[in-house]
Design a protein around this motif. Structure first.
Motif, PDB file in Angstrom:
ATOM      1  N   GLU A   1       7.183 -11.357   5.650  1.00 15.96           N
ATOM      2  CA  GLU A   1       8.561 -11.482   5.175  1.00 15.96           C
ATOM      3  C   GLU A   1       9.427 -10.316   5.647  1.00 15.96           C
ATOM      4  O   GLU A   1      10.613 -10.490   5.949  1.00 15.96           O
ATOM      5  N   TYR A   2       8.821  -9.120   5.706  1.00 14.59           N
ATOM      6  CA  TYR A   2       9.587  -7.934   6.088  1.00 14.59           C
ATOM      7  C   TYR A   2       9.207  -7.448   7.490  1.00 14.59           C
ATOM      8  O   TYR A   2       9.267  -6.253   7.776  1.00 14.59           O
ATOM      9  N   ARG A   3       8.860  -8.387   8.369  1.00 17.50           N
ATOM     10  CA  ARG A   3       8.386  -8.014   9.705  1.00 17.50           C
ATOM     11  C   ARG A   3       9.447  -7.327  10.547  1.00 17.50           C
ATOM     12  O   ARG A   3       9.109  -6.591  11.479  1.00 17.50           O
ATOM     13  N   ASP A   4      10.705  -7.533  10.239  1.00 20.78           N
ATOM     14  CA  ASP A   4      11.772  -6.884  11.007  1.00 20.78           C
ATOM     15  C   ASP A   4      12.321  -5.653  10.310  1.00 20.78           C
ATOM     16  O   ASP A   4      13.249  -5.015  10.811  1.00 20.78           O
ATOM     17  N   GLU A   5      11.757  -5.307   9.157  1.00 23.20           N
ATOM     18  CA  GLU A   5      12.250  -4.171   8.375  1.00 23.20           C
ATOM     19  C   GLU A   5      11.595  -2.887   8.869  1.00 23.20           C
ATOM     20  O   GLU A   5      10.372  -2.793   8.962  1.00 23.20           O
ATOM     21  N   THR A   6      12.396  -1.898   9.186  1.00 28.74           N
ATOM     22  CA  THR A   6      11.860  -0.621   9.677  1.00 28.74           C
ATOM     23  C   THR A   6      12.040   0.507   8.674  1.00 28.74           C
ATOM     24  O   THR A   6      11.612   1.629   8.926  1.00 28.74           O
ATOM     25  N   ALA A   7      12.646   0.216   7.516  1.00 27.54           N
ATOM     26  CA  ALA A   7      12.950   1.279   6.557  1.00 27.54           C
ATOM     27  C   ALA A   7      11.986   1.318   5.382  1.00 27.54           C
ATOM     28  O   ALA A   7      12.190   2.060   4.435  1.00 27.54           O
ATOM     29  N   LEU A   8      10.916   0.517   5.419  1.00 22.77           N
ATOM     30  CA  LEU A   8       9.956   0.535   4.321  1.00 22.77           C
ATOM     31  C   LEU A   8       9.213   1.862   4.294  1.00 22.77           C
ATOM     32  O   LEU A   8       8.856   2.411   5.327  1.00 22.77           O
ATOM     33  N   GLY A   9       8.992   2.376   3.089  1.00 21.87           N
ATOM     34  CA  GLY A   9       8.279   3.639   2.949  1.00 21.87           C
ATOM     35  C   GLY A   9       6.845   3.521   3.408  1.00 21.87           C
ATOM     36  O   GLY A   9       6.209   2.485   3.257  1.00 21.87           O
ATOM     37  N   GLY A  10       6.311   4.587   3.966  1.00 23.92           N
ATOM     38  CA  GLY A  10       4.931   4.576   4.416  1.00 23.92           C
ATOM     39  C   GLY A  10       3.973   4.389   3.249  1.00 23.92           C
ATOM     40  O   GLY A  10       4.091   5.037   2.223  1.00 23.92           O
ATOM     41  N   GLY A  11       3.026   3.479   3.421  1.00 23.53           N
ATOM     42  CA  GLY A  11       2.012   3.273   2.396  1.00 23.53           C
ATOM     43  C   GLY A  11       2.458   2.446   1.213  1.00 23.53           C
ATOM     44  O   GLY A  11       1.728   2.337   0.228  1.00 23.53           O
ATOM     45  N   CYS A  12       3.662   1.862   1.270  1.00 26.27           N
ATOM     46  CA  CYS A  12       4.124   1.079   0.132  1.00 26.27           C
ATOM     47  C   CYS A  12       3.273  -0.179   0.002  1.00 26.27           C
ATOM     48  O   CYS A  12       2.815  -0.741   0.984  1.00 26.27           O
ATOM     49  N   MET A  13       3.058  -0.607  -1.240  1.00 25.91           N
ATOM     50  CA  MET A  13       2.280  -1.798  -1.504  1.00 25.91           C
ATOM     51  C   MET A  13       2.915  -2.521  -2.681  1.00 25.91           C
ATOM     52  O   MET A  13       3.183  -1.905  -3.715  1.00 25.91           O
ATOM     53  N   PRO A  14       3.190  -3.817  -2.558  1.00 25.94           N
ATOM     54  CA  PRO A  14       3.828  -4.546  -3.648  1.00 25.94           C
ATOM     55  C   PRO A  14       3.019  -4.438  -4.942  1.00 25.94           C
ATOM     56  O   PRO A  14       1.786  -4.364  -4.922  1.00 25.94           O
ATOM     57  N   PHE A  15       3.736  -4.457  -6.079  1.00 23.60           N
ATOM     58  CA  PHE A  15       3.073  -4.281  -7.374  1.00 23.60           C
ATOM     59  C   PHE A  15       2.007  -5.336  -7.606  1.00 23.60           C
ATOM     60  O   PHE A  15       0.927  -5.032  -8.121  1.00 23.60           O
ATOM     61  N   GLY A  16       2.284  -6.589  -7.234  1.00 24.94           N
ATOM     62  CA  GLY A  16       1.303  -7.652  -7.447  1.00 24.94           C
ATOM     63  C   GLY A  16      -0.005  -7.379  -6.732  1.00 24.94           C
ATOM     64  O   GLY A  16      -1.084  -7.651  -7.261  1.00 24.94           O
ATOM     65  N   VAL A  17       0.094  -6.814  -5.535  1.00 27.89           N
ATOM     66  CA  VAL A  17      -1.106  -6.482  -4.775  1.00 27.89           C
ATOM     67  C   VAL A  17      -1.834  -5.318  -5.440  1.00 27.89           C
ATOM     68  O   VAL A  17      -3.057  -5.345  -5.628  1.00 27.89           O
ATOM     69  N   SER A  18      -1.081  -4.289  -5.827  1.00 32.64           N
ATOM     70  CA  SER A  18      -1.684  -3.121  -6.468  1.00 32.64           C
ATOM     71  C   SER A  18      -2.436  -3.484  -7.733  1.00 32.64           C
ATOM     72  O   SER A  18      -3.523  -2.970  -7.996  1.00 32.64           O
ATOM     73  N   SER A  19      -1.860  -4.385  -8.527  1.00 32.68           N
ATOM     74  CA  SER A  19      -2.518  -4.767  -9.777  1.00 32.68           C
ATOM     75  C   SER A  19      -3.800  -5.558  -9.521  1.00 32.68           C
ATOM     76  O   SER A  19      -4.775  -5.433 -10.272  1.00 32.68           O
ATOM     77  N   LEU A  20      -3.831  -6.340  -8.444  1.00 33.80           N
ATOM     78  CA  LEU A  20      -5.027  -7.120  -8.135  1.00 33.80           C
ATOM     79  C   LEU A  20      -6.183  -6.248  -7.647  1.00 33.80           C
ATOM     80  O   LEU A  20      -7.350  -6.546  -7.911  1.00 33.80           O
ATOM     81  N   ILE A  21      -5.873  -5.168  -6.953  1.00 35.48           N
ATOM     82  CA  ILE A  21      -6.937  -4.346  -6.368  1.00 35.48           C
ATOM     83  C   ILE A  21      -7.286  -3.132  -7.220  1.00 35.48           C
ATOM     84  O   ILE A  21      -8.248  -2.419  -6.902  1.00 35.48           O
ATOM     85  N   GLU A  22      -6.566  -2.909  -8.295  1.00 38.10           N
ATOM     86  CA  GLU A  22      -6.750  -1.672  -9.067  1.00 38.10           C
ATOM     87  C   GLU A  22      -8.187  -1.470  -9.525  1.00 38.10           C
ATOM     88  O   GLU A  22      -8.728  -0.371  -9.455  1.00 38.10           O
ATOM     89  N   ARG A  23      -8.834  -2.523  -9.996  1.00 39.77           N
ATOM     90  CA  ARG A  23     -10.189  -2.348 -10.530  1.00 39.77           C
ATOM     91  C   ARG A  23     -11.225  -2.086  -9.445  1.00 39.77           C
ATOM     92  O   ARG A  23     -12.359  -1.704  -9.746  1.00 39.77           O
ATOM     93  N   TYR A  24     -10.846  -2.286  -8.178  1.00 41.82           N
ATOM     94  CA  TYR A  24     -11.771  -2.030  -7.079  1.00 41.82           C
ATOM     95  C   TYR A  24     -11.642  -0.626  -6.516  1.00 41.82           C
ATOM     96  O   TYR A  24     -12.455  -0.221  -5.689  1.00 41.82           O
ATOM     97  N   ARG A  25     -10.630   0.094  -6.945  1.00 41.71           N
ATOM     98  CA  ARG A  25     -10.423   1.423  -6.388  1.00 41.71           C
ATOM     99  C   ARG A  25     -11.498   2.372  -6.888  1.00 41.71           C
ATOM    100  O   ARG A  25     -11.836   2.397  -8.071  1.00 41.71           O
ATOM    101  N   THR A  26     -12.062   3.157  -5.982  1.00 41.27           N
ATOM    102  CA  THR A  26     -13.152   4.068  -6.313  1.00 41.27           C
ATOM    103  C   THR A  26     -12.612   5.284  -7.048  1.00 41.27           C
ATOM    104  O   THR A  26     -11.649   5.909  -6.613  1.00 41.27           O
ATOM    105  N   VAL A  27     -13.244   5.616  -8.162  1.00 48.34           N
ATOM    106  CA  VAL A  27     -12.911   6.848  -8.876  1.00 48.34           C
ATOM    107  C   VAL A  27     -13.566   8.000  -8.132  1.00 48.34           C
ATOM    108  O   VAL A  27     -14.793   8.020  -7.936  1.00 48.34           O
ATOM    109  N   ARG A  28     -12.771   8.958  -7.693  1.00 53.42           N
ATOM    110  CA  ARG A  28     -13.301  10.076  -6.915  1.00 53.42           C
ATOM    111  C   ARG A  28     -13.887  11.112  -7.869  1.00 53.42           C
ATOM    112  O   ARG A  28     -13.172  11.784  -8.605  1.00 53.42           O
ATOM    113  N   LEU A  29     -15.204  11.226  -7.850  1.00 54.80           N
ATOM    114  CA  LEU A  29     -15.881  12.174  -8.725  1.00 54.80           C
ATOM    115  C   LEU A  29     -16.179  13.495  -8.033  1.00 54.80           C
ATOM    116  O   LEU A  29     -16.505  14.475  -8.671  1.00 54.80           O
TER     117      LEU A  29
END
Length: 199
Positions: A165-193
């Motif tokens: 959808e934003y393939r022509d957008e050049t002003a997106l912040g580096g590393g940005c991720m939509p909230f819906g995606v972040s919420s789906l992957i949150e439980r898979y993120r490794t806790v750094r011990l």
């Protein structure tokens, strides 16, 4: 530490049909074949981004890991998860000599978030001073798209659609991720011990 992906995600493993349906793209048009490489690139980018954010490998493939020092002699956390098999362990000296270590001397402690290379005895084989340990292993949830956890599969489609959808957008912040995606992957993120040396 150096981690190299020996085998990539094959085109057959990519959910191109599911992605087209997600985007509600029509079929049967003359230019359909021209758009497929573009859709494939967005899927690959989404898979790479989610794997980087979670430390989890989605589609199973082979990795080559070179390591100069064990974190602890009784166990070395693997760099990604889930690891399904350790194919080989080879010790290399500074002078170029190498020694293959048989599986009688190590084992894989499986874990969804933090698999660990463990010794069969008290300690892992010692890495020669100035040398390296070379580990070849397989990692990934599934060999194909159908075997992925549903939430991770949905996260890939959502993120790939966002890129589309934003393939022509050049002003997106580096590393940005939509909230819906972040919420789906949150439980898979490794806790750094651990912090610091010899990851």
């Amino acid at each position: 530490m150096m981690l190299i992906e020996e085998t990539g995600v094959s085109r057959d493993a990519l959910p191109l049909a599911e992605f087209k349906a997600h985007l509600r793209l029509g079929t049967g048009f003359a230019e359909e074949g021209l758009q497929e490489p573009v859709l494939e690139s967005f899927l690959r980018a989404a898979i790479a981004a989610i794997e980087a954010r979670t430390g989890k490998v989605l589609i199973r493939r082979v990795f080559h890991w070179t390591h100069s020092e064990w974190r602890a002699p009784d166990g070395q956390p693997m760099p990604v998860a889930p690891v399904t098999a350790i194919t080989s362990l080879t010790l290399h000296s500074r002078d170029g000599d190498h020694e293959g270590i048989g599986p009688a001397f190590y084992r894989l402690e499986t874990d969804a978030h933090r698999p660990v290379l463990r010794p069969q005895g008290a300690m892992l084989p010692a890495i020669p001073r100035g040398g390296t340990a070379e580990i070849v292993f397989e990692a990934g949830f599934s060999e194909n798209w159908a075997g992925l956890p549903a939430d991770l599969a949905q996260a890939v489609l959502l993120l790939a659609a966002h890129y589309y959808e934003y393939r022509d957008e050049t002003a997106l912040g580096g590393g940005c991720m939509p909230f819906g995606v972040s919420s789906l992957i949150e439980r898979y993120r490794t806790v750094r011990l651990f912090h610091g040396s010899a990851g």
